[in-house]
Design an enzyme around this catalytic site. Structure first.
Site, PDB file in Angstrom:
ATOM      1  N   ASP A   1      31.356  44.421  37.832  1.00  0.00           N
ATOM      2  CA  ASP A   1      30.026  44.649  38.432  1.00  0.00           C
ATOM      3  C   ASP A   1      29.542  46.060  38.219  1.00  0.00           C
ATOM      4  OD1 ASP A   1      30.515  42.638  41.482  1.00  0.00           O
ATOM      5  OD2 ASP A   1      30.456  42.151  39.344  1.00  0.00           O
TER       6      ASP A   1
ATOM      7  N   MET B   1      27.358  37.433  37.081  1.00  0.00           N
ATOM      8  CA  MET B   1      28.104  38.102  38.134  1.00  0.00           C
ATOM      9  C   MET B   1      27.413  39.406  38.511  1.00  0.00           C
ATOM     10  SD  MET B   1      32.107  37.449  37.479  1.00  0.00           S
ATOM     11  CE  MET B   1      32.834  35.965  38.186  1.00  0.00           C
TER      12      MET B   1
ATOM     13  N   ARG C   1      33.968  37.182  32.036  1.00  0.00           N
ATOM     14  CA  ARG C   1      34.956  38.198  32.451  1.00  0.00           C
ATOM     15  C   ARG C   1      36.368  37.849  31.988  1.00  0.00           C
ATOM     16  NH1 ARG C   1      36.137  37.485  38.986  1.00  0.00           N
ATOM     17  NH2 ARG C   1      37.744  35.895  38.689  1.00  0.00           N
TER      18      ARG C   1
HETATM   19  O1  LIG Z   1      37.276  36.288  41.370  1.00  0.00           O
HETATM   20  P1  LIG Z   1      36.631  35.637  42.532  1.00  0.00           P
HETATM   21  O2  LIG Z   1      37.487  35.695  43.756  1.00  0.00           O
HETATM   22  O3  LIG Z   1      36.086  34.285  42.230  1.00  0.00           O
HETATM   23  O4  LIG Z   1      35.366  36.532  42.918  1.00  0.00           O
HETATM   24  C1  LIG Z   1      34.247  36.580  42.051  1.00  0.00           C
HETATM   25  C2  LIG Z   1      33.793  38.014  42.154  1.00  0.00           C
HETATM   26  O5  LIG Z   1      34.709  38.818  41.430  1.00  0.00           O
HETATM   27  C3  LIG Z   1      33.971  39.698  40.595  1.00  0.00           C
HETATM   28  O6  LIG Z   1      34.001  39.183  39.297  1.00  0.00           O
HETATM   29  C4  LIG Z   1      34.553  41.090  40.583  1.00  0.00           C
HETATM   30  O7  LIG Z   1      34.988  41.347  41.854  1.00  0.00           O
HETATM   31  P2  LIG Z   1      36.011  42.559  42.125  1.00  0.00           P
HETATM   32  O8  LIG Z   1      35.307  43.781  41.664  1.00  0.00           O
HETATM   33  O9  LIG Z   1      36.214  42.514  43.585  1.00  0.00           O
HETATM   34  O10 LIG Z   1      37.233  42.306  41.343  1.00  0.00           O
HETATM   35  C5  LIG Z   1      32.535  39.664  41.137  1.00  0.00           C
HETATM   36  O11 LIG Z   1      31.582  39.908  40.117  1.00  0.00           O
HETATM   37  C6  LIG Z   1      32.410  38.252  41.580  1.00  0.00           C
HETATM   38  O12 LIG Z   1      31.422  38.126  42.584  1.00  0.00           O
END
Ligand SMILES: O=P(O)(O)OC[C@H]1O[C@](O)(COP(=O)(O)O)[C@@H](O)[C@@H]1O
Ligand SMILES: Nc1ncnc2c1ncn2[C@@H]1O[C@H](COP(=O)(O)OP(=O)(O)O)[C@@H](O)[C@H]1O
Ligand SMILES: [Mg+2]
Length: 440
Positions: free
Chosen positions: A210, A253, A365
């Protein structure tokens, strides 16, 4: 206002051991391309910001430069290293792991490196996770794959138990690769290490798809993820232009920060609208988003909408904003809401429409890093090893305005990095899309 004390880097003690890299550093000076280790990197980069502090140049806030030191704190031959990856995936995690191992082994002669499995839970006995022995042979090609060979997790863990594991394994240096949550967790580990009077360095490599960590240029992996997102935006544009009243809708995201949505839109200039968490928007009414979109579809016959997953949460009524295991807010699904509302609004207005919805969230990602990010990851890994071998702790390594620097962990989590609605980036997005400054 950031002050000197905010930028001070903790060390475990004096560096008395000649670095294996020392002879390469003898002639190092501060230039555009390097910083002499005793020099510091200015924090402010405009005359007005520096001037506003009203102090002599020598007292301007400055950051410790990254890079190899002439003398180091740890004796490489007796040093044991741990590596852990935490939180959500980001392209390049394996590149960072690989870079850490290769630099430690090849240039410092550190031979004992272990990886902890599945994030901080890898330290906790009840999960029964063994450590992973890491060596150049093990990591040589792991950068070909996305994700992390160590696995990752969310969820709070007891720092006392984490430090117990470090003591049992006689670890001297712990590298944590993760985002704001991971860094906060690392600070808890540092607290316990200090309480126990231990000499264990904890150094972070910031990771955030993010881009929500402040004071750094961009997280590793961000460029790869953004370029992946452009593929979905282009696909949405093809679909929209190929059907009567075509509307391509892409959710990306960005829990609280809309950088992926902004940059992927600028890269693939196909979007007519970008909606991000930082800029609220009205949906209904004459000036609302839906009416503006209807006019755009009637005028042009198609439109592309890019929405960050954290945008428009104020419009999601029945959503109970729970939290994930790490305490991060669980978002309402703005993508599905927008898909429904757009169709309903255009139907009600008698405008033929074909809404095509794309949600590439995890797809952007979980890919391997592109060459740019692979190189960036390697350099971050080098900087992290140099910092840790020189006894720095409770610090993340980062590139800030093209210089590698040491940023205290407390500063890195002191606030969240957001798209500034009055800043240059958002101005570029408005110029690229032609969308109004605000809806409603
Ligand atoms: O991986 P999860 O638990 O599904 O969460 C999705 C979230 O993780 C992310 O990819 C990154 O989150 P972090 O920075 O907390 O790792 C966010 O963009 C997204 O909202
Ligand atoms: N506020 C916190 N204090 C201590 N540890 C935390 C905190 N938030 C998260 N952590 C630890 O960091 C890990 C990763 O955090 P998370 O928010 O899931 O991802 P990220 O580090 O990418 O933001 C969690 O598994 C948890 O153990
Ligand atoms: Mg986070």
């Amino acid at each position: 206002m950031i002050g000197h004390e905010d930028l001070a880097v903790r060390t475990l003690g004096p560096c008395r051991i000649d670095s294996p890299l020392a002879e390469r550093l003898a002639a190092r000076e501060t230039t555009q391309h390097s910083v002499q280790e005793g020099d510091r990197v200015l924090f402010d980069d405009t005359l007005s910001m520096a001037g506003a502090r009203d102090v002599p140049v020598s007292e301007l806030p400055s950051l410790e430069p990254g890079g190899p030191r002439q003398r180091i704190y740890f004796d490489p031959a007796k040093t044991r290293v741990g590596i852990v990856t935490c939180g959500g995936l980001c392209p390049g995690l394996n590149d960072v792991i690989r870079g850490l191992v290769l630099e430690l082994c090849r240039h410092y002669g550190v031979r004992r490196i272990v990886g902890f499995r599945n994030g901080y839970r890898g330290f906790i006995p009840r999960y029964g996770e063994d450590v992973v022995d890491l060596s150049p042979d093990v990591v040589q090609h792991i950068d070909d794959e996305g994700g992390t060979i160590l696995g990752t997790s969310r969820g709070m863990q007891d720092p006392e138990e984490i430090v117990d594991a470090l003591e049992r394994l006689a670890i001297n240096i712990l590298f944590v690769i993760g985002g704001d949550g991971t860094i906060r967790g690392a600070m808890e580990v540092v607290r316990v290490v200090q309480e126990r009077g231990l000499k264990i360095a904890v150094v972070g490599v910031p990771k955030t798809i993010d881009n929500d960590i402040p004071y750094i240029d961009q997280s590793f992996g961000f460029q790869t993820a953004m370029s992946e997102a452009t593929k979905s935006i282009h696909a949405a544009s093809v679909e929209a232009r190929s059907a009567p009243g075509g509307v391509g809708l892409v959710k990306l995201m960005g829990r609280h920060s809309g950088f992926i949505a902004c940059y992927s839109t600028l890269a693939k200039d196909d979007a007519d609208y970008v909606l991000i968490p930082e800029v609220p928007f009205a949906l209904h009414g004459e000036g609302g988003f839906l009416e503006h979109l209807r006019r755009r579809v009637e005028d042009r016959g198609h439109a592309v909408v890019v929405v960050a997953e954290g945008a428009g949460q104020e419009h999601i009524e029945e959503h109970e904003p729970g939290r994930d295991a790490s305490g991060n807010v669980r978002l309402g699904d703005i993508g599905r809401l927008m898909r429904r509302l757009i169709s309903e609004h255009l139907d009600k207005a008698g405008v033929e429409n074909n809404v095509r919805y794309f949600d590439p969230s995890y797809a952007i990602r979980s890919v391997p890093a592109n060459p740019y990010d692979s190189a960036y990851c390697l350099r971050l890994a080098h900087a992290a090893v140099h910092a840790a071998m020189a006894g720095r702790t409770e610090v993340i390594v980062a590139r800030r305005r093209r210089r590698f620097v040491h940023i205290p962990m407390a500063l890195a989590v002191s606030r969240r990095n957001h798209v500034d609605p009055l800043g240059d980036l958002w101005m570029s997005v408005l110029e690229a899309t032609g969308q109004p400054v605000r809806f409603g």
